[in-house]
Design a protein around this motif. Structure first.
Motif, PDB file in Angstrom:
ATOM      1  N   LEU A 284      19.719  79.202  27.356  1.00  0.00           N
ATOM      2  CA  LEU A 284      19.706  79.366  28.816  1.00  0.00           C
ATOM      3  C   LEU A 284      20.736  78.435  29.476  1.00  0.00           C
ATOM      4  N   ALA A 285      20.770  77.180  29.027  1.00  0.00           N
ATOM      5  CA  ALA A 285      21.764  76.242  29.561  1.00  0.00           C
ATOM      6  C   ALA A 285      23.175  76.697  29.199  1.00  0.00           C
ATOM      7  N   TYR A 286      23.329  77.181  27.979  1.00  0.00           N
ATOM      8  CA  TYR A 286      24.621  77.698  27.507  1.00  0.00           C
ATOM      9  C   TYR A 286      25.068  78.868  28.391  1.00  0.00           C
ATOM     10  N   GLY A 287      24.122  79.765  28.676  1.00  0.00           N
ATOM     11  CA  GLY A 287      24.444  80.921  29.508  1.00  0.00           C
ATOM     12  C   GLY A 287      24.816  80.523  30.925  1.00  0.00           C
ATOM     13  N   MET A 288      24.096  79.553  31.483  1.00  0.00           N
ATOM     14  CA  MET A 288      24.390  79.099  32.842  1.00  0.00           C
ATOM     15  C   MET A 288      25.806  78.535  32.929  1.00  0.00           C
ATOM     16  N   VAL A 289      26.152  77.674  31.995  1.00  0.00           N
ATOM     17  CA  VAL A 289      27.487  77.071  32.009  1.00  0.00           C
ATOM     18  C   VAL A 289      28.549  78.137  31.736  1.00  0.00           C
ATOM     19  N   PHE A 385      22.545  67.625  30.994  1.00  0.00           N
ATOM     20  CA  PHE A 385      21.098  67.394  30.958  1.00  0.00           C
ATOM     21  C   PHE A 385      20.671  66.320  31.959  1.00  0.00           C
ATOM     22  N   ALA A 386      21.612  65.510  32.421  1.00  0.00           N
ATOM     23  CA  ALA A 386      21.293  64.629  33.553  1.00  0.00           C
ATOM     24  C   ALA A 386      21.056  65.459  34.806  1.00  0.00           C
ATOM     25  N   TYR A 387      21.835  66.521  34.967  1.00  0.00           N
ATOM     26  CA  TYR A 387      21.598  67.455  36.071  1.00  0.00           C
ATOM     27  C   TYR A 387      20.241  68.134  35.912  1.00  0.00           C
ATOM     28  N   LEU A 388      19.879  68.475  34.684  1.00  0.00           N
ATOM     29  CA  LEU A 388      18.568  69.088  34.453  1.00  0.00           C
ATOM     30  C   LEU A 388      17.447  68.144  34.856  1.00  0.00           C
ATOM     31  N   ILE A 389      17.627  66.855  34.593  1.00  0.00           N
ATOM     32  CA  ILE A 389      16.614  65.876  34.981  1.00  0.00           C
ATOM     33  C   ILE A 389      16.473  65.829  36.498  1.00  0.00           C
ATOM     34  N   LEU A 390      17.595  65.859  37.216  1.00  0.00           N
ATOM     35  CA  LEU A 390      17.532  65.894  38.677  1.00  0.00           C
ATOM     36  C   LEU A 390      16.890  67.188  39.164  1.00  0.00           C
ATOM     37  N   ALA A 391      17.165  68.295  38.483  1.00  0.00           N
ATOM     38  CA  ALA A 391      16.556  69.572  38.862  1.00  0.00           C
ATOM     39  C   ALA A 391      15.051  69.544  38.630  1.00  0.00           C
ATOM     40  N   SER A 543      14.300  81.328  32.978  1.00  0.00           N
ATOM     41  CA  SER A 543      15.466  81.752  33.756  1.00  0.00           C
ATOM     42  C   SER A 543      15.403  81.213  35.181  1.00  0.00           C
ATOM     43  N   LEU A 544      14.185  81.149  35.752  1.00  0.00           N
ATOM     44  CA  LEU A 544      14.035  80.651  37.109  1.00  0.00           C
ATOM     45  C   LEU A 544      14.477  79.203  37.210  1.00  0.00           C
ATOM     46  N   PHE A 545      14.007  78.366  36.283  1.00  0.00           N
ATOM     47  CA  PHE A 545      14.396  76.952  36.335  1.00  0.00           C
ATOM     48  C   PHE A 545      15.891  76.793  36.078  1.00  0.00           C
ATOM     49  N   THR A 546      16.452  77.603  35.187  1.00  0.00           N
ATOM     50  CA  THR A 546      17.893  77.538  34.928  1.00  0.00           C
ATOM     51  C   THR A 546      18.671  77.866  36.191  1.00  0.00           C
ATOM     52  N   GLY A 547      18.190  78.850  36.959  1.00  0.00           N
ATOM     53  CA  GLY A 547      18.828  79.172  38.233  1.00  0.00           C
ATOM     54  C   GLY A 547      18.738  78.032  39.226  1.00  0.00           C
TER      55      GLY A 547
END
Length: 581
Positions: A284-289, A385-391, A543-547
């Protein structure tokens, strides 16, 4: 138009196909599982560990890991500075090049130990073979391995493991990742026409006048070129980098170089999925980037294919923008290379970024502002993944749930560290020196194109330094006279002195402060007790969290620098569309 887009699509499909295999291999290397290279490399590694007195079972804390990086980099920096300042009498100097100016040597030293390879000099006329091989080539391996080690340590901490040992990770990165691929890749580049020789320049009579001779520079280029791309270094053996026919002679070499620069940062996300035992989240992270990257390629490609409206009006037809490009690559491969080299923080160029349409300036600057598409060697994955932590924190606040990531609570310390890394360090490293330069532009900047483009030139140089990218818009007075010109009486310039010293601030701040912060963040998370999943747990592999994460990236990352983009490439685009430029 269609063949160009097909070339781009096929190149990216190769990268995607490599990802699971290379990602799985890196996971086995850093989890100390058996690989096919063990019979050859294990005895070598045991000898190296014994020589430096390191135990593979000895783990470091975040501060210990950071100190090991700083100490080793200081020692390596002294070594490269000594080589550069004494290249005049060292061997492997067939053209008898003298020492560079002290400020150029200092900038080059800091640039290469930080994996930036920003070059304020012309490689073939400024440095000897000894400096290129012993000084720069050696640091291309160690600086890239340092970044990869940090990325792996961060992944370990994020998944609840000890951070590991820096010296072990450094050695394994070189022996298991870089050296094997560089041997194969270097041979492939030689087969495609890249030279590899210690001989001096070849002298030929010119076609126009046989009585006038021309010296054609050669050198040990092939092995230098492959680690330049694979290690996301980007520093060219020749002044024009991968646009030079001896660094990048044809379509095959260009394909090898693009795949090399994309392979590690893309595959490292899959490696994270194996460490976390959650390949779904990794994909999912791979797809987002990937979506952001492909969007940037399309924006850049459209700008270059449609060309300059002013030129098209004179021609009476729409023609691609081929200014500053090699015809053998054309608009498509130039746009892909420029997007990939700034997305991965490689910094190599196969065309002149300064000549791109404003679309290209917008894309290359945005890549260096975000630093996660795909980001620097190892550190780009950590930033992601620092961005993921903020998200996680922002989403938890919105839905009233305790922020957790991989079963570990995200609390004040983690949020402060992540925010500090993303929202403060990078903008400070860019905007403060850029503001000073623009305030005294006539004395310090040396801008060749005033207006919107001139502002973009200045911002690009500092963004490139702070993001450890190294590419440039050029057109700035940032180069001192060469040693040969100095011998002929040319004097050092004030603008070059300012650029050399001021970018050193951005280089150091953009490299070491984030590395320390990432290691402390990973160390903090690794020490937390894992809490069991419940129905109230916020899932991060959806997918929702990835968005939501993509939104956080665009809001926090892009909007921070939007005013700069507005007064740079966006303003230039409107300026050109009005027929002014």
């Amino acid at each position: 138009m269609l063949p160009g887009w097909i070339q781009i699509a096929l190149t990216l499909l190769i990268v995607v196909a490599i990802t699971p295999f290379f990602g799985r291999y890196m996971a086995r290397v850093y989890q100390e599982q058996r690989t096919f290279l063990d019979p050859i490399l294990k005895p070598v590694e045991r000898l190296l560990y014994a020589l430096i007195g390191v135990s593979t079972k000895e783990n470091m804390s975040g501060w210990q890991y950071a100190r090991a990086i700083l100490y080793s980099n200081i020692v390596m920096g002294v070594l490269i500075f000594f080589i550069l300042m004494n290249q005049g009498w060292l061997p492997l100097n067939p053209t008898k090049i003298g020492a560079p100016t002290w400020d150029t040597a200092l900038h080059t030293t800091i640039s290469f130990i930080t994996n930036t390879n920003q070059q304020h000099y012309s490689g073939e006329t400024y440095l000897s073979y000894a400096s290129q091989i012993w000084g720069l080539g050696y640091h291309m391996f160690t600086s890239a391995a340092t970044g990869l080690a940090v990325g792996i340590a961060f992944i370990r901490g994020l998944t609840g493991r000890p951070l590991g040992n820096f010296y072990v990770d450094l050695i394994r990165s070189i022996t298991r990742i870089f050296l094997p691929i560089c041997i194969v890749g270097g041979i492939a580049l030689m087969a495609s026409g890249v030279p590899e020789t210690l001989g001096g320049p070849v002298v030929f009579p010119t076609i126009e006048n046989p009585n006038i001779s021309q010296a054609i520079a050669l050198g040990p280029v092939a092995h230098f070129e492959i680690i330049k791309q694979l290690g996301e270094n980007g520093g060219g053996f020749f002044a024009i980098n991968s646009a030079h026919p001896f660094e990048n002679p044809n379509g095959l070499s260009n394909l090898i170089e693009v795949v090399a620069m994309l392979s590690i940062p893309t595959s490292l996300i899959y490696t994270y999925g194996l460490f976390a035992n959650n390949k779904k989240q990794a994909w999912l992270a791979y797809g987002m980037v990937s979506v952001i990257f492909i969007a940037f390629v399309i924006i850049n490609g459209i700008g270059e294919y449609n060309g300059n409206p002013a030129v098209n009006t004179l021609l009476g037809s729409t023609q691609p923008n081929l200014e500053g490009k090699e015809v053998r690559f054309g608009w498509a491969q130039s746009a892909l290379f420029a997007t990939a080299t700034t997305a991965t923080m490689t910094g190599a160029v196969n065309s002149l970024h300064d000549s791109f349409m404003p679309n290209g300036g917008f894309v290359t600057l945005s890549n260096m502002f975000l630093q996660i598409v795909w980001g620097g060697q190892g550190t780009g994955t950590a930033y992601l993944f620092a961005y993921l932590i903020l998200a996680v924190f922002a989403t938890g606040l919105m839905v009233g749930r305790t922020p957790e990531f991989l079963g570990r609570k995200i609390e004040k310390r983690e949020v402060v560290l992540a925010s500090f890394l993303i929202l403060l360090v990078h903008p400070i490293a860019i905007m403060i020196p850029a503001g000073i330069t623009l305030a005294f532009s006539e004395q310090l900047a040396g801008i060749s194109n005033p207006g919107f483009h001139g502002l973009a030139q200045v911002i690009y140089e500092y963004a490139s330094a702070a993001a450890n990218n190294g590419s440039g818009f050029e057109g700035l007075g940032d180069s001192q006279p060469s040693p040969l010109a100095t011998a002929a009486g040319a004097k050092p310039t004030i603008t070059a002195l300012w650029w050399n010293l001021s970018t050193c601030f951005s280089l150091l701040a953009g490299r070491y402060i984030p590395i320390i912060g990432l290691l402390l963040l990973a160390d903090s998370i690794s020490r937390k007790q894992k809490v069991p999943l419940t129905v109230g747990t916020l899932r991060t592999d959806t997918s929702l969290f990835t968005g939501v994460t993509a939104g956080v990236i665009l809001i926090l990352g892009a909007l921070t620098f939007f005013p700069v983009l507005a007064f740079g490439p966006i303003g230039e685009a409107f300026w050109i569309s009005k027929g002014i430029g």
